[in-house]
Design a protein around this motif. Structure first.
Motif, short mmCIF file in Angstrom:
data_model
loop_
_atom_site.label_atom_id
_atom_site.label_comp_id
_atom_site.label_asym_id
_atom_site.label_seq_id
_atom_site.Cartn_x
_atom_site.Cartn_y
_atom_site.Cartn_z
N SER A 34 0.86 -1.18 0.00
CA SER A 34 0.00 0.00 0.00
C SER A 34 0.90 1.23 0.00
O SER A 34 2.06 1.17 0.42
CB SER A 34 -0.87 0.05 1.26
OG SER A 34 -1.65 -1.11 1.36
N TYR A 50 -6.35 5.76 6.83
CA TYR A 50 -5.66 5.03 5.76
C TYR A 50 -6.29 5.44 4.44
O TYR A 50 -7.23 4.83 3.95
CB TYR A 50 -5.75 3.52 6.03
CG TYR A 50 -5.15 3.17 7.36
CD1 TYR A 50 -3.77 3.26 7.56
CD2 TYR A 50 -5.95 2.82 8.44
CE1 TYR A 50 -3.21 3.00 8.81
CE2 TYR A 50 -5.40 2.55 9.69
CZ TYR A 50 -4.03 2.64 9.86
OH TYR A 50 -3.48 2.39 11.09
N MET A 52 -5.39 5.88 1.11
CA MET A 52 -4.48 5.67 -0.02
C MET A 52 -5.20 5.78 -1.36
O MET A 52 -6.39 5.48 -1.46
CB MET A 52 -3.83 4.28 0.10
CG MET A 52 -2.99 4.15 1.34
SD MET A 52 -3.96 3.69 2.76
CE MET A 52 -3.41 2.02 2.97
N TRP A 87 -6.63 -0.08 -0.32
CA TRP A 87 -5.87 -0.65 0.79
C TRP A 87 -4.97 -1.81 0.32
O TRP A 87 -4.60 -1.86 -0.84
CB TRP A 87 -6.84 -1.06 1.90
CG TRP A 87 -7.32 0.13 2.71
CD1 TRP A 87 -7.09 1.46 2.46
CD2 TRP A 87 -8.11 0.09 3.91
NE1 TRP A 87 -7.69 2.23 3.44
CE2 TRP A 87 -8.31 1.44 4.34
CE3 TRP A 87 -8.66 -0.93 4.68
CZ2 TRP A 87 -9.04 1.76 5.49
CZ3 TRP A 87 -9.38 -0.62 5.82
CH2 TRP A 87 -9.57 0.71 6.23
N ALA A 88 -4.68 -2.74 1.22
CA ALA A 88 -3.61 -3.72 1.01
C ALA A 88 -3.81 -4.60 -0.23
O ALA A 88 -4.77 -5.36 -0.28
CB ALA A 88 -3.52 -4.59 2.25
N MET A 138 -11.91 -6.62 2.60
CA MET A 138 -10.60 -6.14 2.09
C MET A 138 -9.48 -7.15 2.31
O MET A 138 -9.72 -8.28 2.68
CB MET A 138 -10.28 -4.78 2.73
CG MET A 138 -10.52 -4.67 4.21
SD MET A 138 -9.19 -5.41 5.16
CE MET A 138 -8.99 -4.26 6.47
N ASP A 139 -8.26 -6.69 2.05
CA ASP A 139 -7.03 -7.48 2.23
C ASP A 139 -7.03 -8.79 1.43
O ASP A 139 -6.90 -9.90 1.99
CB ASP A 139 -6.78 -7.76 3.73
CG ASP A 139 -6.31 -6.52 4.48
OD1 ASP A 139 -6.15 -5.47 3.84
OD2 ASP A 139 -6.11 -6.62 5.70
N GLU A 226 -7.43 -9.41 10.37
CA GLU A 226 -7.26 -8.93 8.99
C GLU A 226 -5.95 -9.47 8.43
O GLU A 226 -5.19 -10.15 9.12
CB GLU A 226 -7.27 -7.40 8.94
CG GLU A 226 -6.12 -6.75 9.69
CD GLU A 226 -6.21 -5.23 9.75
OE1 GLU A 226 -7.20 -4.65 9.29
OE2 GLU A 226 -5.27 -4.61 10.29
N THR A 275 -1.23 -1.06 13.25
CA THR A 275 -1.45 -2.19 12.35
C THR A 275 -0.19 -3.04 12.23
O THR A 275 0.94 -2.56 12.39
CB THR A 275 -1.84 -1.73 10.93
OG1 THR A 275 -0.74 -1.01 10.36
CG2 THR A 275 -3.09 -0.87 10.95
N HIS A 277 0.99 -6.21 9.36
CA HIS A 277 0.52 -6.85 8.12
C HIS A 277 1.75 -7.42 7.43
O HIS A 277 2.80 -6.78 7.39
CB HIS A 277 -0.16 -5.78 7.26
CG HIS A 277 -0.88 -6.32 6.07
ND1 HIS A 277 -2.23 -6.15 5.87
CD2 HIS A 277 -0.43 -7.01 5.00
CE1 HIS A 277 -2.60 -6.72 4.74
NE2 HIS A 277 -1.51 -7.25 4.18
N HIS A 292 5.51 -4.53 8.03
CA HIS A 292 5.68 -3.08 8.12
C HIS A 292 5.66 -2.64 9.57
O HIS A 292 5.22 -3.38 10.46
CB HIS A 292 4.61 -2.33 7.29
CG HIS A 292 3.22 -2.36 7.87
ND1 HIS A 292 2.09 -2.58 7.11
CD2 HIS A 292 2.75 -2.18 9.13
CE1 HIS A 292 1.02 -2.52 7.87
NE2 HIS A 292 1.40 -2.28 9.11
N ARG A 304 3.64 4.33 7.31
CA ARG A 304 4.37 3.12 7.64
C ARG A 304 5.50 2.84 6.64
O ARG A 304 5.60 3.52 5.61
CB ARG A 304 3.37 1.95 7.67
CG ARG A 304 2.27 2.18 8.70
CD ARG A 304 1.06 1.30 8.52
NE ARG A 304 0.27 1.70 7.37
CZ ARG A 304 -0.86 1.11 6.99
NH1 ARG A 304 -1.33 0.08 7.68
NH2 ARG A 304 -1.51 1.53 5.93
#
Ligand code: FUB
Length: 327
Positions: A34, A50, A52, A87-88, A138-139, A226, A275, A277, A292, A304
């Motif tokens: 991300s 977040y 992005m 997001w991710a 998500m993710d 997540e 967070t 991830h 991260h 991050r």
């Protein structure tokens, strides 16, 4: 001087990056993170901080090389269905094409998973005009098994909206279960051979404790929050994920890519920032965790930087817990 990142150091420092999905493509390490942006907007449990808008692809020729930023690979202004918050992401390769999977909120504020494709691992990626039908939350993490079958894993609580989708039905006021009830699981579905559509409806993954009982919603050290990731080691499927509120990366294993999975332990202790991830990749016979933290910004949760470190397996297949700061 050329900056060559060492283990546990930021891969790049000229932009803020998070949620690294690492893959070995064309013998190099490609990282799909991300791209965190600085802003003065709200910061809340819904994840509005977040904020992005695009993706940059990073790569390293090997682990003794600089990390290259290949520039913008996809921007939300080029994706017709996206309203905000890319997001991710994750990436996959099949039949000569690279696919970038990404979550974003649609124009009604509901998360879905989109996909874009390219002939190069670093893009630019051309998006499909609509999100993948049947996806939500998500993710995304896409795992291509040894037999060529591909699976998408996804889901995140709170701002990730997974509570709103019991039994795959959109329920705007959906809340999580009682702490003594089984936790909400991430979702999985096999992808069609085209890699841009689901072969079947998303199914909820069950994560069991060592006695075979479902992990409960109140068990915040172990329940899914997540950031799912799938990798295969010695024929077993390892589902790893973030516990969110308790800030661990943990894992569970199964003989089946769709589970049920049995909880095994912690991979990564909490990092600087809310967070955590990760992704896990094998490179030249060793295994690496990409993750991260918020060290580059001095601890700002939504600013991050991505890093990597080697992981080690015990002879029984369990993974040794990593302390990100070596204590
Ligand atoms: O980067 C935005 C969100 O924060 C991700 O989707 C979550 O996994 C968490 O890292």
């Amino acid at each position: 001087m050329i900056y060559i990142p060492k283990q546990n150091e930021p891969l790049v420092t000229h932009i803020y990056t998070a949620d690294p999905s690492a893959h070995v493509f064309e013998d190099k390490i490609y990282i799909y993170p991300s791209h965190d942006l600085e802003h003065d907007g709200p910061d809340n449990d819904n994840g509005d901080q977040y904020k992005m808008e695009d993706y940059h692809v990073l790569s390293m020729d090997d682990l003794n090389s600089p990390c290259i930023d290949h520039g913008e690979a996809l921007h939300m202004k080029d994706v017709p269905w996206v309203g905000q918050q890319m997001w991710a992401p994750d990436a996959a390769y099949k039949n000569g094409t690279y696919y970038l999977y990404f979550p974003a909120k649609d124009k009604n504020g509901i998360f879905h998973i989109g996909v874009a494709s390219s002939s190069k691992p670093y893009g630019p990626f051309t998006p499909q005009p609509d999100y993948i039908k049947g996806t939500y939350s998500m993710d995304p993490a896409v795992f291509v098994d040894d037999d060529g079958r591909a699976y998408i894993y996804l889901g995140g609580l709170w701002g990730g909206q997974l509570e709103r989708w019991p039994a795959n039905k959109y329920t705007p006021d959906g809340t999580g279960p009682h702490p003594y009830k089984p936790a909400i699981g991430p979702r999985v579905a096999e992808l069609n051979d085209d890699m841009i559509s689901l072969k079947e409806e998303l199914a909820e993954i069950t994560i069991l404790d060592e006695k075979g009982n479902p992990i409960l919603a109140g068990d915040e050290d172990r329940r899914y929050f997540e950031g799912p990731w799938m990798h295969k080691y010695n024929g077993l499927y390892y589902l790893s994920y973030s516990t969110g509120t308790t800030h661990y990366i943990v894992y569970a294993v199964s003989k089946n890519p769709k589970g049920p999975f049995t909880f095994k332990g912690r991979i990564l202790n909490p990092v600087i920032g809310w967070t955590t991830h990760h992704s896990i990749v094998e490179y030249k016979g060793k295994w690496y965790l990409f993750y991260h933290d918020s060290s580059l910004s001095g601890g700002v949760n939504h600013l991050r930087c991505v890093k990597y470190t080697e992981i080690h397996y015990n002879p029984d297949g369990t993974i040794q817990t990593i302390d990100p700061y070596g204590n």
